[in-house]
Design an enzyme around this catalytic site. Structure first.
Site, short mmCIF file in Angstrom:
data_model
loop_
_atom_site.label_atom_id
_atom_site.label_comp_id
_atom_site.label_asym_id
_atom_site.label_seq_id
_atom_site.Cartn_x
_atom_site.Cartn_y
_atom_site.Cartn_z
N GLU A 168 7.23 3.41 -7.37
CA GLU A 168 6.66 4.40 -6.45
C GLU A 168 7.70 5.41 -5.98
O GLU A 168 8.06 5.47 -4.80
CB GLU A 168 5.99 3.67 -5.28
CG GLU A 168 4.80 2.84 -5.74
CD GLU A 168 4.15 2.05 -4.62
OE1 GLU A 168 4.77 1.92 -3.54
OE2 GLU A 168 3.03 1.56 -4.83
N ASN A 190 10.85 1.58 0.20
CA ASN A 190 9.59 0.99 -0.22
C ASN A 190 9.46 -0.38 0.42
O ASN A 190 10.45 -0.99 0.84
CB ASN A 190 9.53 0.88 -1.74
CG ASN A 190 8.11 0.66 -2.24
OD1 ASN A 190 7.64 -0.46 -2.31
ND2 ASN A 190 7.44 1.75 -2.56
N HIS A 408 -11.71 -6.09 -2.18
CA HIS A 408 -10.28 -5.83 -2.04
C HIS A 408 -9.56 -7.13 -1.76
O HIS A 408 -9.87 -7.84 -0.81
CB HIS A 408 -10.01 -4.85 -0.89
CG HIS A 408 -8.56 -4.51 -0.74
ND1 HIS A 408 -7.87 -4.61 0.44
CD2 HIS A 408 -7.65 -4.08 -1.66
CE1 HIS A 408 -6.61 -4.24 0.26
NE2 HIS A 408 -6.45 -3.92 -1.01
N HIS A 409 -8.60 -7.47 -2.62
CA HIS A 409 -7.74 -8.64 -2.46
C HIS A 409 -6.31 -8.17 -2.28
O HIS A 409 -5.60 -7.94 -3.26
CB HIS A 409 -7.81 -9.56 -3.68
CG HIS A 409 -9.08 -10.32 -3.80
ND1 HIS A 409 -9.45 -10.98 -4.96
CD2 HIS A 409 -10.08 -10.54 -2.91
CE1 HIS A 409 -10.62 -11.57 -4.78
NE2 HIS A 409 -11.03 -11.31 -3.54
N GLU A 410 -5.87 -7.96 -1.05
CA GLU A 410 -4.45 -7.76 -0.80
C GLU A 410 -3.80 -9.13 -0.74
O GLU A 410 -4.15 -9.95 0.11
CB GLU A 410 -4.21 -6.98 0.49
CG GLU A 410 -2.75 -6.85 0.88
CD GLU A 410 -1.88 -6.31 -0.25
OE1 GLU A 410 -0.96 -7.05 -0.70
OE2 GLU A 410 -2.11 -5.17 -0.68
N HIS A 478 -2.95 -2.91 -7.92
CA HIS A 478 -2.00 -2.02 -7.25
C HIS A 478 -0.68 -2.76 -7.02
O HIS A 478 -0.66 -3.98 -6.86
CB HIS A 478 -2.57 -1.51 -5.94
CG HIS A 478 -3.51 -0.36 -6.12
ND1 HIS A 478 -3.40 0.81 -5.40
CD2 HIS A 478 -4.55 -0.19 -6.97
CE1 HIS A 478 -4.35 1.65 -5.79
NE2 HIS A 478 -5.07 1.06 -6.73
N GLU A 479 0.41 -1.99 -7.02
CA GLU A 479 1.77 -2.55 -6.91
C GLU A 479 2.05 -3.57 -8.02
O GLU A 479 2.86 -4.47 -7.86
CB GLU A 479 2.02 -3.19 -5.54
CG GLU A 479 1.97 -2.25 -4.36
CD GLU A 479 0.57 -2.10 -3.80
OE1 GLU A 479 0.27 -1.03 -3.23
OE2 GLU A 479 -0.23 -3.05 -3.92
N GLU A 497 -2.49 0.96 -10.36
CA GLU A 497 -1.71 1.98 -9.67
C GLU A 497 -0.36 2.08 -10.37
O GLU A 497 -0.14 2.94 -11.19
CB GLU A 497 -1.55 1.61 -8.21
CG GLU A 497 -0.79 2.62 -7.39
CD GLU A 497 -0.42 2.09 -6.02
OE1 GLU A 497 -0.49 2.85 -5.05
OE2 GLU A 497 -0.05 0.91 -5.92
N GLU A 503 -1.51 7.94 -1.85
CA GLU A 503 -1.18 7.42 -0.53
C GLU A 503 0.15 7.96 -0.01
O GLU A 503 0.35 8.13 1.20
CB GLU A 503 -1.13 5.89 -0.56
CG GLU A 503 -0.06 5.31 -1.47
CD GLU A 503 -0.15 3.79 -1.58
OE1 GLU A 503 -0.93 3.20 -0.82
OE2 GLU A 503 0.55 3.22 -2.44
#
Length: 697
Positions: A168, A190, A408-410, A478-479, A497, A503
């Protein structure tokens, strides 16, 4: 004539003579030889050197290395020419046409064998190492990979620094020789960051002094650490550098095994780099028997307002949560929690009204108050909603309006915790009809010491895809690790992502050139969930005096739906802003996200991108053009349209005084009859764009 040399006191018969192959069209040439017992290769394009003699091999932590002591035992040349159809993609059909050289190497001193497989396409090369099962080689640990890419001279590069945990970053543009001087200035902070000094991340894009465009990456990354490239800026040599684990080891290998492919795309035209399907072709065909459930998705979501600070993921103002023990029903809401039933209904209504497929909701589940930066393992259970989020009611409400909710699974980067909850989390999705999930890995990885791109985490991302397949769920990660074309093999890995997305416009900004570089870098490996569509680009609209702003014009945000390929596209802004600009929002409603054909009309990394795409199964085309911080004129040739057809084009262009800083919301929309003979001149403001919707009359 093949020359064989007998090596005394061994069972192997080996040769050291060079082997040469050409791409099917004869343009790209590869030479392989064993020189002083070391395997080396070189690559040329129309007899001009692209890579000088470059060494091959691997270093082993628990045994002798695979870098020297070799001879050629045998070799084989194969040819392939086939066509296949992606489940979702930029074109309806892809040709897989290559010449293959397999070199079987013997290492007599240790009675071991390996093979190196080269595939030479008309636009580049893939190579990988293969380790057959054998008596003296069944288990080993990779200390480092020693694959070299020796360039003939200095080259201009679009690069981000090597980092084991994040991609990122904004890109730096410089000569390779300038990288050491600029390296420490090439990154900001980050949530998880482990800089690898002297290395660059892939995909790495370059342009040589003699006009070659080169792209370095990897394909089919499975059960192996992700690739970086160490740079010798004096000799212009890049060498493979693998992501380590917590012990500093790179890869734990049991034979038989093969590494991912190391890829080089080569062209004299920048447009050809974007048109290449080389990385996809080096992945295996899917073994999924049924892919009817894998569908493109255009969605809105409760997300951007939390990113910019207008609302929160968390439900209450507390900082000590014990999941399963903290009774949220007895807590007072903070008043800024956006993932509540009534507010989500507004998004469902909006999606239904405008024909969008889905609604993503972040912050719906307990635990958000107490995790960021704490290396806390048990943060989320992925099934317990906050008191103000009624899953059953929203599921029925969305279903009645033909809208799907996106899960959404963070994970808070606690990968072990996520795996412990796989079965219950995906069973929950089955129960309530969720067909897609956005996964997140913010923070340092647990198990502690692992990195986002180490072998264990690469295996973890694969386990997520496998578990999702069991439940017919599509995954948007993501990430996660950079993509390497695996969406051919695992088409439910619909997007990722794995780069600096929209973002960051709220965190500190993406440079205007950023989205003109990403198609040449991150998107070489696969579709990106960039989350475009921000219409209210200046954040002082919400927070008086706030200096943050999205560094594009509104029209450029429209064009990104064409230039940034993904079969999963988000209209990322707050829905109120789309109601303020309904005529501009019409393009987002109309634009396709799955394609039958793609034409790269004009492109130069860091400057501009202009692409035309044909919608899947329709006689409709969409054009997107974007520029960097320079105002620019793009000449659009409509010869991609079928000859003899008459079409109506709706052109969304920057206004005469449009500028990403001073006048970002200035745009002009008009209609024009077009044919394959039409030519159009589009003026783009600074960090501006042009978007065109074309339908047959």
């Amino acid at each position: 004539m093949k020359k064989w040399i007998a090596i005394a006191l061994t069972m192997f018969t080996v040769t050291t003579n060079a082997q040469k192959i050409e791409s099917p069209d004869g343009v790209v040439q590869l030479t392989f030889e064993v020189k002083d017992s070391i395997p080396v290769y070189s690559v040329s394009y129309k007899n001009q050197p692209v890579l000088l003699k470059s060494k091959l091999g691997l270093e082993v932590d628990n045994g002798p290395s695979f870098t020297e002591g070799f001879g050629i035992k045998d070799f084989k040349v194969n040819h392939a020419d086939e066509a296949w159809q992606p489940v979702l993609g930029e074109v309806k059909q892809i040709r897989n046409h290559y010449t293959e050289l397999i070199v079987y190497l013997a290492q007599p001193a240790y009675q071991r064998e390996i093979a190196i497989r080269f595939r030479l396409f008309n636009d580049g090369l893939g190579l990988r190492y293969e380790f057959p099962e054998q008596a003296n080689l069944n288990y080993f640990v990779v200390k480092e990979e020693a694959t070299e890419f020796a360039l003939p001279g200095d080259a201009k590069a679009w690069w981000i620094p090597g980092d084991y945990d994040t991609q990122e970053y904004n890109y730096t543009t410089s000569k390779l020789s300038e990288v050491p001087r600029l390296f420490d200035k090439s990154y900001d902070g980050n949530a998880s960051q482990t800089i690898a000094p002297g290395t660059l991340q892939t995909p790495l894009m370059m342009k040589t002094d003699n006009g070659f465009y080169l792209n370095f990456h990897e394909a089919a990354l499975i059960d192996y650490p992700a690739l970086h490239l160490s740079l010798d800026a004096d000799r212009f040599v890049l060498t493979s550098h693998l992501t380590p684990d917590g012990q500093g080891k790179k890869g734990y290998i049991q034979t038989p095994f093969h590494t991912p492919w190391r890829t080089i795309i080569i062209s004299k035209k920048a447009e050809d780099i974007l048109a290449s399907r080389l990385v996809l072709n080096l992945n295996e065909p899917t073994k999924y028997e049924n892919t009817d459930w894998i569908k493109p998705v255009k969605y809105v979501g409760v997300w951007w307002e939390m990113i910019m600070g207008k609302s929160t993921w968390s439900y209450a103002n507390i900082n000590n949560v014990h999941l399963g023990k903290t009774d949220y029903s007895k807590l007072q809401t903070n008043g800024t929690h956006a993932a509540n039933t009534n507010y989500v209904k507004k998004y469902i209504d909006f999606a239904a009204k405008h024909g969008l497929d889905g609604v993503l909701v972040e912050g719906w589940n307990e635990g958000w108050e107490d995790w960021f930066g704490k290396s806390k393992e048990y943060v989320f259970d992925f099934v317990t909603p906050y008191p103000d989020f009624d899953v059953k009611t929203l599921t029925n409400y969305a279903k009645a309006k033909n809208v799907q909710l996106i899960m959404h699974h963070e994970t808070s980067s606690a990968a072990t915790n996520y795996e412990r909850h796989f079965d219950t989390a995906f069973a929950f999705m089955d129960k309530y009809g969720y067909k897609a999930v956005k996964t997140g890995y913010v923070g340092n990885i647990i198990p502690r010491g692992e990195h986002h791109y180490s072998q264990w985490m690469v295996q973890h991302y694969q386990r997520v895809i496998d578990k999702a397949l069991q439940h017919k769920v599509m995954v948007n990660s993501h990430e996660s690790v950079h993509l390497t074309g695996l969406h051919r093999t695992y088409p439910n890995w619909i997007a990722a992502e794995a780069a600096r997305g929209t973002e960051y416009e709220a965190f500190g900004g993406n440079n205007p050139e950023h989205t003109t570089i990403l198609p040449f870098t991150r998107l070489i490996g696969g579709p990106m969930d960039y989350t475009p569509g921000i219409f209210q680009t200046q954040l002082d609209y919400y927070f008086p005096g706030d200096k943050r702003f999205v560094q594009t014009t509104l029209t450029k945000q429209l064009a990104l739906y064409v230039t940034m390929y993904s079969p999963l596209q988000m209209a990322a802004d707050i829905i109120d802003n789309y109601e303020r600009f309904p005529d501009a929002f019409q393009f987002i409603k109309d634009v396709a996200v799955d394609w039958d054909d793609t034409k790269i009309l004009s492109a130069e990394p860091g400057d501009h991108v202009l692409i035309a795409r044909k919608a899947k199964g329709k006689d409709e085309w969409f054009v997107g053009g974007i520029t960097d911080e320079q105002a620019r004129t793009l000449n659009i040739d409509f010869s991609f349209l079928p000859a003899g057809g008459n079409y109506e084009a709706t052109i969304y262009e920057d206004g005469k005084n449009a500028d990403y800083i001073t006048n970002p919301q200035s745009y002009h929309i008009y209609k024009k009859k077009v044919t394959s003979k039409t030519k159009l001149v589009a003026r783009l403001g600074r960090s501006g764009g042009v978007a065109i919707s074309i339908r047959k009359i």
